[in-house]
Scaffold this active site. Structure first.
Site, PDB file in Angstrom:
ATOM      1  N   ASP A  23       0.972  -1.199   0.240  1.00 27.10           N
ATOM      2  CA  ASP A  23       0.161  -0.360  -0.101  1.00 27.10           C
ATOM      3  C   ASP A  23       0.549   1.546  -0.155  1.00 27.10           C
ATOM      4  OD1 ASP A  23       0.925  -0.615   2.423  1.00 27.10           O
ATOM      5  OD2 ASP A  23      -1.122   0.827   2.894  1.00 27.10           O
ATOM      6  N   GLU A  38      -0.099  -0.925   5.848  1.00 28.63           N
ATOM      7  CA  GLU A  38       1.000  -0.327   6.520  1.00 28.63           C
ATOM      8  C   GLU A  38       1.362   1.133   7.167  1.00 28.63           C
ATOM      9  OE1 GLU A  38       5.184   1.386   7.688  1.00 28.63           O
ATOM     10  OE2 GLU A  38       4.298   1.402   5.844  1.00 28.63           O
TER      11      GLU A  38
END
Lengths: 494, 494
Positions: free
Chosen positions: B118, B183
């Site tokens: 991400d 994250e």
């Protein structure tokens, strides 16, 4: 004509007026539903001037106002006031200003009613109990965005004129309208338009009437003052771009820390303004003022409950009113450029801009305030020895406005209120700013009256804004009566 | 086997390895364009985990990772980690976590590579010189959101494994992957998943490798510590709804004034933390640490120029590094609930929430910091005698992480760097927080190494994030070499 004949003539005129008034009142009462429907139509238009996505709605709104006035036979114009520059440099067309004229008898006074039909933003999810754009009557209160601020008052003025027309009564004064669509975002383009039309549309105007405010209690009021506003941006700039607080925290003096530091020097915990020179410039509270405030109908407890705070800054009426109306205040509105969303971003913002404003009162001067604030913040900032850069800008500098409550315009207002409500009005001030009042005064040199019909609990700018049916209908009668009273003012006292 | 025979055998093994390495390096060099195209494909996916509108892209991203690993013959799972609760109470599916396994020889070590795919938000108009989702090579730097953080490092690990496979070489260690997609917004759901898979997927893992960080200079580095993070919300609530600053300014003590007041007591103008007890808890800087910092390659001026500030908090290398790595800092990120848009709204915000965080270092303890901050802010607030209410919440309490640089895992890292770059690495720490490192350590009890390949100027989280082609390709070789080095660690020293 001898004195006796004159008395009789005056008596007949007086009776005739009284008769007219009763017929007009009857007409208003008979047409309540029509007035409510007119308000419903206007509220349904999301004429939010702060949202450029809604600009077509706003244009439509102005067109509707113009059309309504045209159908009444007025001389109507949609005045192009140019374009608005957006922050990204693009431009967008400003909503036209509607001007209209009813009657042009030079032997009569001419009043100009100012109002606006744009509204503050409103979304159901902001906490509205009803759809803000669907007028909803609950126990005699008509909820909807823009009801009290300012669509119902504008309609009440229009209906006042229409009532005279419907009953084939000649208007006691010439009535002009000047209705704008950008009030909620700073009346862009209006100052220039007023200046441009000083010697045309405004040249024969004797008095300006503004009904863009509210009462202080259940007692009707006349408003004779507003505070001005100096709106500041204080920008602190450091790194060339936003930084990760893990990677850079401990390496750089953060702009946000500096900004918080200087903002904290503006106001004491108890609300005292700490900027040298500001408090000193304020006109002292006179004994007459104290007396006037003391006599005003105002429920401190109700006001406190309305705000929902545990205790107010002042718990006695006079101090509280004085600090809302005739003492300056500093409000910090927010910070742009920092992280303001939900969540937990770990950013060191590179450039942060605080927005704060100082409400102006007599005898403060915006130009002086600008110097005082700028100098003070820079001196406070210098002591921090920060590597960051501070820029202070005053983006609005609106002067306060104050009227003479002994002026015939106010005496006429008192008489009209006496007639409709059978009581004396409170003479009040607004803590807020209606910059256009000061502009009208400075440009035309004519007298202004603020005659509110909004209720003290209408929630202008808030969720669940409303206008009571009572204020709307009785307000229409007040405007009818007021036109009559203004006609009595001798032509020289303008 | 006598000593001489053993020597010869070891020599042959050594030559064989050397030979393998050269072939692997050649393979990597020959497949550079393929690696760049793979990065291009991944960067093109706007896998922004903070924007729920992009969640479908994020799901697609995880599926792409899984598919890539499946095509390599790995044992791949897409692990459902449940749902994310949004601030409005709604829920949204979290991106699945990809786990994969290559090799299961019990005689070999098993490493688990952690990474994430991400990314932080990015918009062209934020100040990007190129489309952030279209990988653009300018003079050997590949610009794009998520290049350095963390897509290229994840791909480099995958390509490292693939190179062994392509050359039909047996992997020197068993390699597992654990790739997540949340994250950047706090690794929602990952802690629970790690705990749940402790005795299954993670049971045979000997070492955890994280490459979610960067070098400090042009010299390769191994990272042996991160700061933790205690993230606080300080909410001041006053009126029951936002108020008009004209109408109410001077009547209420504004929450914003209170909030600014207490925030200003957190940090001195020079950046010193003023909360009692915080600085006192910090482990003193040892002589060895001083010496270690002194030897690190780090250009203070370059760092200063990169941030764009006039001067840093410390202008010598040791102090600057120490304050980024092993001293705590307070950063005020922003204020929610106040006016943060362009323009000049005259609002008194009713409820304002400051977001600030304190980077944790040994020997600070988040639970103690929570008490210290909460107690301090409440005591400062009490002195203001405000009618408003203060609520302090610690929403994140991530501990710092520190590794032993003498551990065989780090010795292996030094050897791999020596082989690929022919120099000693800098041993560095991260000022930021990688909470998952601490979780892995606490749950599995296994050792962790952080082996960055990102450049010191990659601009993670910033505009114009990039990964250099050099770091990407040489980084792939480093990972190949490292797998070999880890294989040399004697089985007992895990």
């Amino acid at each position: 004509m001898n004195l006796q004949t004159l008395s009789i003539v005056l008596l007949v005129i007086s009776y005739a007026q009284a008769f007219h008034y009763i017929k007009l009142v009857q007409y208003v009462d008979d047409h309540q539903e029509e007035y409510v429907e007119a308000l419903r139509d206007w509220v349904a238009i999301e004429s939010d001037s702060s949202n450029i996505q809604k600009r077509p709605e706003l244009h439509r709104m102005m067109e509707m106002v113009a059309q309504k006035l045209r159908l009444m036979g007025g001389t109507v114009e949609l005045v192009d006031i140019g374009e608005q520059e957006l922050p990204d440099g693009q431009t967008i067309t400003l909503p036209k200003v509607v001007t209209a004229q009813f009657g042009s008898d030079p032997s009569k006074h001419t009043v100009c009613v100012y109002g606006h039909v744009d509204v503050q933003p409103a979304k159901l999810e902001d906490g509205w109990a009803t759809d803000p754009y669907n007028l909803t009557d609950i126990s005699g209160n008509m909820y909807g965005r823009g009801t009290s601020d300012n669509k119902a008052p504008v309609l009440a003025w229009i209906h006042a004129v229409k009532a005279y027309q419907a009953l084939s009564m000649v208007l006691p004064v010439n009535v002009k309208f000047l209705i704008e669509g950008m009030e909620e975002t700073g009346s862009n383009g209006l100052d220039a338009m007023i200046l441009a039309q000083r010697d045309t549309f405004l040249s024969d105007v004797d008095y300006i009437i503004i009904s863009d405010c509210g009462w202080l209690s259940r007692r009707p009021a006349l408003t004779y003052g507003t505070r001005g506003n100096c709106y500041f941006f204080a920008e602190v700039e450091g790194p060339k771009q936003d930084l990760h607080s893990g990677v850079y925290g401990g390496a750089v003096i953060e702009p946000m820390t500096d900004l918080i530091g200087i903002l904290d020097t503006l106001i004491s915990p108890s609300g005292r303004i700490l900027i040298p020179g500001i408090q000193e410039a304020v006109a002292p509270l006179s004994d007459e003022e104290w007396k006037m405030y003391q006599d005003i109908e105002f429920d401190v407890n109700h006001f406190k409950n309305k705000t929902g705070v545990n205790h107010l800054m002042y718990n006695n009426k006079v101090d509280l009113l004085a600090h809302r109306w005739r003492y300056p205040t500093v409000s910090i509105h927010g910070i742009m450029g920092a992280f303001s969303d939900p969540g937990t971003k770990t950013v060191i913002p590179a450039k942060v801009t605080a927005k704060f404003s100082i409400r102006q009162v007599p005898d403060m001067d915006p130009a002086t305030v600008k110097k005082q604030v700028t100098h003070y913040l820079h001196s406070v900032f210098a002591k921090r020895k920060s590597p960051n850069k501070l820029k202070v800008t005053m983006v609005i500098g609106a002067k306060p406005w104050l009227a003479d409550t002994q002026h015939p315009l106010y005496e006429a207002g008192k008489a009209a209120i006496k007639r409709v409500f059978n009581m004396e009005p409170d003479l009040i001030r607004e803590g807020g700013t209606i910059p256009i009042a000061r502009t009208f005064q400075d440009v035309t040199g004519k007298s202004i009256i603020m005659m509110p019909i909004g209720g003290f609990d209408d929630g202008m700018h808030s969720q669940n804004e409303k206008m009571s049916r009572y204020n709307y209908i009785e307000g229409t009668k007040l405007f009818i009566a007021y036109l009559n009273e203004v006609a009595q003012i001798t032509k020289t006292s303008g």
